[in-house]
Write a protein that holds these residues in place. Structure first.
Motif, PDB file in Angstrom:
ATOM      1  N   TYR A   2     -10.826  -2.954   1.128  1.00 51.41           N
ATOM      2  CA  TYR A   2      -9.741  -2.766   0.301  1.00 51.41           C
ATOM      3  C   TYR A   2      -9.184  -4.250  -0.344  1.00 51.41           C
ATOM      4  N   TYR A   3      -9.255  -5.197   0.611  1.00 52.92           N
ATOM      5  CA  TYR A   3      -9.001  -6.664   0.112  1.00 52.92           C
ATOM      6  C   TYR A   3      -9.559  -7.454   1.062  1.00 52.92           C
ATOM      7  N   PRO A   4     -10.746  -8.067   0.807  1.00 53.09           N
ATOM      8  CA  PRO A   4     -11.477  -8.772   1.357  1.00 53.09           C
ATOM      9  C   PRO A   4     -10.969 -10.220   1.930  1.00 53.09           C
ATOM     10  N   LEU A   5     -10.486 -10.899   0.959  1.00 55.63           N
ATOM     11  CA  LEU A   5      -9.843 -12.217   0.868  1.00 55.63           C
ATOM     12  C   LEU A   5      -8.873 -12.257   1.857  1.00 55.63           C
ATOM     13  N   TRP A   6      -7.859 -11.368   1.692  1.00 54.65           N
ATOM     14  CA  TRP A   6      -6.606 -11.210   2.486  1.00 54.65           C
ATOM     15  C   TRP A   6      -7.125 -10.936   4.218  1.00 54.65           C
ATOM     16  N   SER A   7      -7.932 -10.126   4.266  1.00 52.83           N
ATOM     17  CA  SER A   7      -8.339  -9.610   5.580  1.00 52.83           C
ATOM     18  C   SER A   7      -9.064 -10.791   6.122  1.00 52.83           C
ATOM     19  N   ALA A  62       0.778  -1.075   0.173  1.00 48.42           N
ATOM     20  CA  ALA A  62      -0.141  -0.061   0.018  1.00 48.42           C
ATOM     21  C   ALA A  62       0.981   1.182   0.138  1.00 48.42           C
ATOM     22  N   ILE A  63       1.947   1.211   0.625  1.00 50.09           N
ATOM     23  CA  ILE A  63       2.875   2.365   0.742  1.00 50.09           C
ATOM     24  C   ILE A  63       3.581   2.691  -0.558  1.00 50.09           C
ATOM     25  N   VAL A  64       4.212   1.441  -1.162  1.00 54.58           N
ATOM     26  CA  VAL A  64       4.824   1.818  -2.264  1.00 54.58           C
ATOM     27  C   VAL A  64       4.030   2.009  -3.618  1.00 54.58           C
ATOM     28  N   GLU A  65       2.863   1.155  -3.721  1.00 54.69           N
ATOM     29  CA  GLU A  65       2.018   1.307  -4.689  1.00 54.69           C
ATOM     30  C   GLU A  65       0.678   1.713  -4.527  1.00 54.69           C
ATOM     31  N   ASN A  66       0.446   3.001  -4.271  1.00 59.69           N
ATOM     32  CA  ASN A  66      -0.892   3.530  -3.831  1.00 59.69           C
ATOM     33  C   ASN A  66      -1.933   3.011  -4.491  1.00 59.69           C
ATOM     34  N   LYS A  67      -1.896   2.497  -5.911  1.00 59.99           N
ATOM     35  CA  LYS A  67      -3.052   2.103  -6.524  1.00 59.99           C
ATOM     36  C   LYS A  67      -3.194   0.605  -6.743  1.00 59.99           C
ATOM     37  N   PHE A  68      -2.430   0.095  -5.672  1.00 66.24           N
ATOM     38  CA  PHE A  68      -2.549  -1.464  -5.810  1.00 66.24           C
ATOM     39  C   PHE A  68      -3.788  -2.011  -5.066  1.00 66.24           C
ATOM     40  N   PHE A  69      -4.424  -1.377  -3.928  1.00 63.97           N
ATOM     41  CA  PHE A  69      -5.783  -1.785  -3.623  1.00 63.97           C
ATOM     42  C   PHE A  69      -6.744  -0.749  -4.186  1.00 63.97           C
ATOM     43  N   VAL A  70      -7.783  -1.479  -4.493  1.00 64.09           N
ATOM     44  CA  VAL A  70      -9.025  -0.823  -4.897  1.00 64.09           C
ATOM     45  C   VAL A  70     -10.043  -0.367  -3.920  1.00 64.09           C
ATOM     46  N   VAL A  71     -10.299   0.910  -3.913  1.00 63.94           N
ATOM     47  CA  VAL A  71     -11.054   1.471  -2.897  1.00 63.94           C
ATOM     48  C   VAL A  71     -12.455   1.384  -3.211  1.00 63.94           C
ATOM     49  N   THR A  72     -13.270   0.858  -2.067  1.00 66.52           N
ATOM     50  CA  THR A  72     -14.697   0.678  -2.395  1.00 66.52           C
ATOM     51  C   THR A  72     -15.516   2.017  -1.943  1.00 66.52           C
ATOM     52  N   ALA A  73     -16.323   2.441  -2.940  1.00 64.60           N
ATOM     53  CA  ALA A  73     -17.040   3.846  -2.538  1.00 64.60           C
ATOM     54  C   ALA A  73     -17.945   3.833  -1.643  1.00 64.60           C
ATOM     55  N   ASP A  74     -17.768   4.704  -0.886  1.00 61.86           N
ATOM     56  CA  ASP A  74     -18.832   5.258   0.434  1.00 61.86           C
ATOM     57  C   ASP A  74     -18.647   4.053   1.528  1.00 61.86           C
ATOM     58  N   TYR A  75     -17.385   3.866   1.836  1.00 57.76           N
ATOM     59  CA  TYR A  75     -17.319   2.927   3.070  1.00 57.76           C
ATOM     60  C   TYR A  75     -17.089   3.812   4.198  1.00 57.76           C
TER      61      TYR A  75
END
Length: 136
Positions: free
Chosen positions: A108-113, A40-53
Motif C-alpha cells: 500500500y505504501y512501500p517507502l513509508w513502511s 486511510a480512514i478519512v480518504e479511502n482512495k489515498f492508498f493505491v492497492v496492489t492487485a493479488d496481494y
C-alpha cells in the motif's frame, strides 16, 4: 573511582541515552502510524492497492489497525522513559508488532513502511542491548 566503575557496569550515560532515544523513536513511529491510519480512514482512495496481494485488507481496515497500533506504540514510548523492565519488554514487543504490521502494509505504501520498519528495528536494538543497563 567506585562511582565510575558502577557507571561502566550499568552502561552509564550511553545506555540511558539509547533508551531515551528509543522512547522518542517509538513516540515518533506512533505518530507516523496514527497519521497513516487517519489518512486511510478519512480518504479511502489515498492508498493505491496492489492487485493479488496475499495479505489484502480493506484500506479502511488498515487505517484502523494503524491508528490503534500507533496509539499503543506512542503510549509505550512514554512508558520506556521510566526505565522499568516491563516497559522495555513492552517496547520491544510493540516495536516488533509494528514492524510486522508495516511489512504487511508494504504493497500500500512501500517507502513509508520501510521507514517505520527501520525505526522499529533500531528501537528493538536499542532497548534489547542497552535498555536493561538503565537503573530507574
Amino acid at each position: 573511582m567506585a562511582e565510575r566503575r558502577a557507571q561502566q557496569e550499568t552502561g552509564g550515560g550511553w545506555a540511558r541515552g539509547f533508551t531515551v532515544f528509543a522512547g522518542i523513536m517509538m513516540i515518533i513511529a506512533g505518530v507516523f502510524h496514527m497519521a497513516a491510519g487517519l489518512a486511510a480512514i478519512v480518504e479511502n482512495k489515498f492508498f493505491v492497492v496492489t492487485a493479488d496481494y496475499l495479505y489484502a485488507f480493506d484500506v479502511t481496515g488498515w487505517g484502523w489497525i494503524h491508528l490503534i497500533v500507533g496509539l499503543v506504540v506512542l503510549l509505550a514510548g512514554f512508558a520506556v522513559f521510566s526505565g522499568r523492565l516491563w516497559a522495555l519488554a513492552l517496547g520491544i514487543v510493540l516495536a516488533g508488532l509494528s514492524a510486522i504490521a508495516n511489512f504487511l502494509f508494504l504493497p500500500y505504501y512501500p517507502l513509508w513502511s520501510l521507514l517505520i520498519i527501520a525505526l522499529d528495528v533500531f528501537v528493538i536494538w536499542a532497548l534489547a542491548v542497552h535498555g536493561w543497563k538503565v537503573k530507574a
